[in-house]
Design a protein around this motif. Structure first.
Motif, PDB file in Angstrom:
ATOM      1  N   SER A 404       1.076  -1.575  -0.147  1.00  0.00           N
ATOM      2  CA  SER A 404       0.597   0.215   0.132  1.00  0.00           C
ATOM      3  C   SER A 404       0.797   0.893  -0.070  1.00  0.00           C
ATOM      4  N   PHE A 405       0.701   2.182  -1.009  1.00  0.00           N
ATOM      5  CA  PHE A 405       1.596   3.090  -0.986  1.00  0.00           C
ATOM      6  C   PHE A 405       0.441   4.872  -0.131  1.00  0.00           C
ATOM      7  N   LEU A 406      -0.683   4.073   1.032  1.00  0.00           N
ATOM      8  CA  LEU A 406      -0.806   4.852   1.708  1.00  0.00           C
ATOM      9  C   LEU A 406      -0.137   5.975   2.298  1.00  0.00           C
ATOM     10  N   PRO A 407       0.315   5.934   2.895  1.00  0.00           N
ATOM     11  CA  PRO A 407       1.938   6.042   4.030  1.00  0.00           C
ATOM     12  C   PRO A 407       2.642   7.936   2.918  1.00  0.00           C
ATOM     13  N   LEU A 408       3.097   6.947   1.817  1.00  0.00           N
ATOM     14  CA  LEU A 408       3.134   7.801   0.080  1.00  0.00           C
ATOM     15  C   LEU A 408       2.567   9.060  -0.136  1.00  0.00           C
ATOM     16  N   LEU A 409       1.003   8.572  -0.340  1.00  0.00           N
ATOM     17  CA  LEU A 409      -0.426  10.296   0.168  1.00  0.00           C
ATOM     18  C   LEU A 409       0.010  10.619   1.361  1.00  0.00           C
ATOM     19  N   GLN A 410       0.625  10.385   2.422  1.00  0.00           N
ATOM     20  CA  GLN A 410       0.256  11.497   3.517  1.00  0.00           C
ATOM     21  C   GLN A 410       1.350  12.270   4.264  1.00  0.00           C
ATOM     22  N   GLY A 411       2.460  10.937   3.051  1.00  0.00           N
ATOM     23  CA  GLY A 411       4.033  12.622   3.204  1.00  0.00           C
ATOM     24  C   GLY A 411       5.054  11.400   3.542  1.00  0.00           C
ATOM     25  N   SER A 412       4.799  10.395   3.535  1.00  0.00           N
ATOM     26  CA  SER A 412       5.736  10.022   4.304  1.00  0.00           C
ATOM     27  C   SER A 412       6.322   8.864   3.916  1.00  0.00           C
ATOM     28  N   THR A 413       7.491   8.423   3.825  1.00  0.00           N
ATOM     29  CA  THR A 413       7.836   7.134   2.801  1.00  0.00           C
ATOM     30  C   THR A 413       8.571   6.396   4.273  1.00  0.00           C
ATOM     31  N   PRO A 414       7.594   5.057   3.881  1.00  0.00           N
ATOM     32  CA  PRO A 414       7.941   3.613   4.711  1.00  0.00           C
ATOM     33  C   PRO A 414       9.704   3.567   4.816  1.00  0.00           C
ATOM     34  N   THR A 415      10.444   3.429   6.085  1.00  0.00           N
ATOM     35  CA  THR A 415      12.021   3.230   6.018  1.00  0.00           C
ATOM     36  C   THR A 415      12.118   1.399   5.062  1.00  0.00           C
ATOM     37  N   ASP A 416      11.733   0.348   4.716  1.00  0.00           N
ATOM     38  CA  ASP A 416      11.794  -0.341   4.241  1.00  0.00           C
ATOM     39  C   ASP A 416      10.635  -0.425   2.650  1.00  0.00           C
ATOM     40  N   TRP A 417      10.900   0.890   2.579  1.00  0.00           N
ATOM     41  CA  TRP A 417      10.322   0.633   0.812  1.00  0.00           C
ATOM     42  C   TRP A 417      10.855   0.707   0.093  1.00  0.00           C
ATOM     43  N   ARG A 418      10.433  -0.084  -1.146  1.00  0.00           N
ATOM     44  CA  ARG A 418      11.543  -1.375  -1.442  1.00  0.00           C
ATOM     45  C   ARG A 418      11.921   0.359  -2.663  1.00  0.00           C
ATOM     46  N   THR A 419      13.651  -0.577  -3.015  1.00  0.00           N
ATOM     47  CA  THR A 419      14.625   0.403  -3.687  1.00  0.00           C
ATOM     48  C   THR A 419      14.639  -0.418  -4.819  1.00  0.00           C
ATOM     49  N   ALA A 420      13.905  -1.177  -6.057  1.00  0.00           N
ATOM     50  CA  ALA A 420      14.456  -2.066  -6.740  1.00  0.00           C
ATOM     51  C   ALA A 420      12.505  -2.810  -6.947  1.00  0.00           C
ATOM     52  N   PHE A 421      12.100  -2.434  -8.442  1.00  0.00           N
ATOM     53  CA  PHE A 421      10.746  -2.667  -9.132  1.00  0.00           C
ATOM     54  C   PHE A 421      11.511  -3.988 -10.353  1.00  0.00           C
ATOM     55  N   TYR A 422      10.291  -5.216  -9.782  1.00  0.00           N
ATOM     56  CA  TYR A 422      10.489  -6.077 -10.479  1.00  0.00           C
ATOM     57  C   TYR A 422       9.833  -6.417 -11.471  1.00  0.00           C
ATOM     58  N   TYR A 423      10.420  -6.766 -12.892  1.00  0.00           N
ATOM     59  CA  TYR A 423       9.467  -6.563 -14.304  1.00  0.00           C
ATOM     60  C   TYR A 423       9.881  -7.858 -14.913  1.00  0.00           C
ATOM     61  N   HIS A 424       8.683  -8.081 -15.494  1.00  0.00           N
ATOM     62  CA  HIS A 424       8.874  -9.811 -16.324  1.00  0.00           C
ATOM     63  C   HIS A 424       7.664  -9.432 -17.347  1.00  0.00           C
ATOM     64  N   TYR A 425       8.306  -9.415 -18.904  1.00  0.00           N
ATOM     65  CA  TYR A 425       7.742  -9.456 -20.297  1.00  0.00           C
ATOM     66  C   TYR A 425       7.438 -11.369 -20.703  1.00  0.00           C
ATOM     67  N   TYR A 426       6.875 -11.339 -20.840  1.00  0.00           N
ATOM     68  CA  TYR A 426       6.619 -12.806 -22.023  1.00  0.00           C
ATOM     69  C   TYR A 426       6.108 -12.842 -23.624  1.00  0.00           C
ATOM     70  N   GLU A 427       5.149 -12.171 -23.761  1.00  0.00           N
ATOM     71  CA  GLU A 427       4.790 -12.511 -24.651  1.00  0.00           C
ATOM     72  C   GLU A 427       6.045 -12.345 -26.019  1.00  0.00           C
ATOM     73  N   TYR A 428       6.165 -14.368 -27.043  1.00  0.00           N
ATOM     74  CA  TYR A 428       6.820 -13.963 -27.518  1.00  0.00           C
ATOM     75  C   TYR A 428       6.777 -15.551 -28.796  1.00  0.00           C
ATOM     76  N   PRO A 429       7.216 -15.218 -29.995  1.00  0.00           N
ATOM     77  CA  PRO A 429       7.430 -14.666 -30.497  1.00  0.00           C
ATOM     78  C   PRO A 429       6.055 -13.258 -31.293  1.00  0.00           C
ATOM     79  N   ALA A 430       5.076 -13.996 -30.935  1.00  0.00           N
ATOM     80  CA  ALA A 430       3.881 -12.519 -31.616  1.00  0.00           C
ATOM     81  C   ALA A 430       3.578 -11.387 -31.896  1.00  0.00           C
ATOM     82  N   PHE A 431       3.394 -11.102 -33.293  1.00  0.00           N
ATOM     83  CA  PHE A 431       3.066  -9.467 -32.913  1.00  0.00           C
ATOM     84  C   PHE A 431       4.807  -8.688 -33.566  1.00  0.00           C
ATOM     85  N   HIS A 432       5.038  -7.532 -31.895  1.00  0.00           N
ATOM     86  CA  HIS A 432       6.290  -7.356 -32.180  1.00  0.00           C
ATOM     87  C   HIS A 432       7.375  -7.847 -31.957  1.00  0.00           C
ATOM     88  N   ARG A 433       7.781  -9.768 -31.141  1.00  0.00           N
ATOM     89  CA  ARG A 433       8.862 -10.014 -31.325  1.00  0.00           C
ATOM     90  C   ARG A 433       9.956  -8.707 -30.724  1.00  0.00           C
TER      91      ARG A 433
END
Ligand code: CA
Length: 536
Positions: A404-433
């Motif tokens: 939940s990023f409710l604390p961010l909306l309230q103006g404070s960042t939790p000390t353990d907030w993430r420092t790296a965001f994980y990403y994963h794309y799969y669709e292949y080889p269809a369409f844009h290759r």
């Protein structure tokens, strides 16, 4: 009983029971949630983000930044329409919610989603606009969606399971239907409305009254429009995402009018496009000059769609102002992913790179957010569900993988907030290759692993000798355009080791299987019928 108290109680019972219930407790009234999402809206095309080309003014979207909070590091888990929407609804990554790609996946509507949980918590819930999850919406008191991708002009829609027809422009219609639903709702209950626009998705067809909105302006080109992909690997070189090769002259570049126009509408369309197309044909452009022309046509059409999205957000904000709802309504504006506007010579999305995985996010909630706030924490589309539930005072299911990023909306960042965001794309080889890829994005670096799913494709002979399983690292502070991988550069050895450890830590924590499910890559047969690049 004292007459005054009796009169007061009678009035309360008759007219304001919910208000009495709320004022009797110390719990703040549940906020309304109005989530406006566009399809493929690049942050480069939101004036609040101040992109250097100054492509368009979006005064109504910018209002959300001026009166609320602008997020500079908002990312999606998998930069593709369906997978991002599934992640938004469930607060989970693709390997958990099962919606990996747009070619073969159908959303399992029996999963836990925040609309269902808010509905149970007493919210009135509605979904209006583009859904694109292949199964009917669940968890809504009311829904009206475009079938599949939907049409821009005179779009048929499906209302609570029944086909209905509409005349007009899709962005206006989705807004009208959203306002109609807001007007008829029970004002004693909080509401959650998803107003999810189709625009500005390909083929980028603007409202007829907006066709001349930019008065034939010439748009600045990005520095990398003619990228040669040196400094990077096979994935960037072997793809079908370029304006040069993959943007079609017919529907994409408006040499063919949409079939859904009425004769009167087609006349307006032709009055705008036909003389400009004829002038283009006389020039016999080829090579870079042809790509530059296509880039201008693309920007005109794409930004014309954004113009209408912004105008219609203005209408919704006015309704909230006029009805006194603005203060305790959380208004979210975002997109299911970003979009390339000529960077690297590309259009479309899919990649982990900034124009694609990063999307606009602006939130206004005057009761809680300080006006004019700017947030630079790493926030993701998997965080929406948790945030809405917490804002509504509801528990967050353990299955959900965001925060939940409710604390961010309230103006404070939790000390353990993430420092790296994980990403994963799969669709292949269809369409844009675009090749499968996973990695992490931090405030400074992007680390990505491109890999070849064994079952999905055979490399063409001319590419067989080039490594198709490799890593890249980009230092966006020194290289904001992500043009040169520094993976393997001794100067980045420590960064590289730490980020690779972080990728594997997150894969374990998120319960990514060591080997992807083969269904994740979609159907290799999927290809648009009219595409000139389609295999014969
Ligand atoms: Ca999309």
């Amino acid at each position: 009983m004292n007459k005054l108290i009796q009169a007061s109680l009678t009035a309360t019972w008759l007219f304001a029971l919910p208000a009495l219930a709320e004022s009797a407790s110390t719990v703040a009234p549940k906020p309304n949630i109005l989530f406006i999402m566009a399809d493929d809206h690049a942050w480069q095309a939101v004036s609040a983000y101040g992109e250097s080309r100054h492509l368009i003014q979006t005064p109504n979207i910018d209002r959300l930044a001026n009166e609320g909070m602008k997020f500079n590091h908002f990312y999606v888990n998998n930069a593709l329409c369906g997978p991002s929407r599934a992640a938004i609804l469930t607060g989970t990554y693709s390997h958990i919610n099962g919606f990996y790609n747009n070619t073969t996946c159908k959303f399992d509507g029996s999963q836990t989603t925040y609309p269902k949980l808010l509905q149970k918590a007493g919210y009135q819930t509605a979904m209006i606009g583009k859904w694109h999850l292949e199964t009917d919406p669940t968890g809504f008191d009311h829904w009206e969606i475009l079938p599949g991708q939907g049409r821009y002009y005179n779009p048929p829609m499906i209302r609570n399971g029944k086909q209905v027809k509409h005349d007009g422009y899709v962005t206006d219609i989705i807004t009208d239907l959203s306002l109609d639903w807001l007007k008829q709702r029970d004002t004693n209950k909080p509401f959650m409305l998803l107003c999810w626009q189709k625009a500005p998705h390909r083929e980028w067809e603007p409202a007829l009254h907006d066709l001349d909105f930019d008065h034939d302006r010439i748009y600045l080109q990005p520095d990398s429009l003619f990228d040669d992909y040196s400094g990077r690997g096979l994935a960037e070189r072997d793809q079908n995402t370029t304006i040069e090769k993959m943007m079609r002259m017919n529907e994409d570049c408006k040499f063919v009018a949409p079939k859904s126009l009425t004769p009167e509408q087609k006349k307006i369309w032709d009055e705008y496009y036909v003389p400009r197309n004829e002038a283009f044909l006389k020039k016999n452009l080829t090579g870079h000059a042809l790509t530059e022309w296509k880039y201008q046509r693309y920007l005109h059409d794409y930004l014309g769609c954004i113009k209408s999205v912004d105008d219609n957000i203005g209408r919704i904000l006015k309704y909230l102002d006029d009805t006194g709802l603005a203060t305790n309504t959380i208004v979210i504006y975002s997109s299911d992913q970003g979009f390339f506007l000529g960077e690297h010579g590309w259009f479309d999305k899919r990649w982990i790179f900034q124009e694609s995985a990063r999307a606009p996010l602006l939130i206004r909630w005057p009761a809680t957010i300080k006006a004019g706030s700017v947030n630079s924490n790493l926030v993701g589309n998997i965080d929406f569900a948790e945030t809405f539930l917490q804002a509504a005072g509801q528990p967050i299911p353990r299955r959900m993988q965001g925060s939940s990023f409710l604390p961010l909306l309230q103006g404070s960042t939790p000390t353990d907030w993430r420092t790296a965001f994980y990403y994963h794309y799969y669709e292949y080889p269809a369409f844009h290759r675009v090749r499968p890829q996973y990695g992490v994005i931090t405030d400074r670096y992007t680390l990505v692993h491109f890999y070849q799913p064994a079952a999905a494709d055979k490399e063409p002979a001319e590419l067989a000798a080039i490594p198709n399983d490799y890593w890249e690292l980009f230092d966006r502070e020194k290289d904001p355009g992500e043009m040169r991988s520094v993976f393997g550069d001794p100067a980045y050895a420590e960064v590289q080791t730490n980020l690779m450890q972080e990728v594997f830590r997150q894969r374990t924590q998120l319960k990514e299987p060591a080997k992807d499910d083969p269904i994740a890559f979609g159907s290799p047969d999927f290809w648009p019928v009219s595409d000139p690049q389609a295999p014969k």
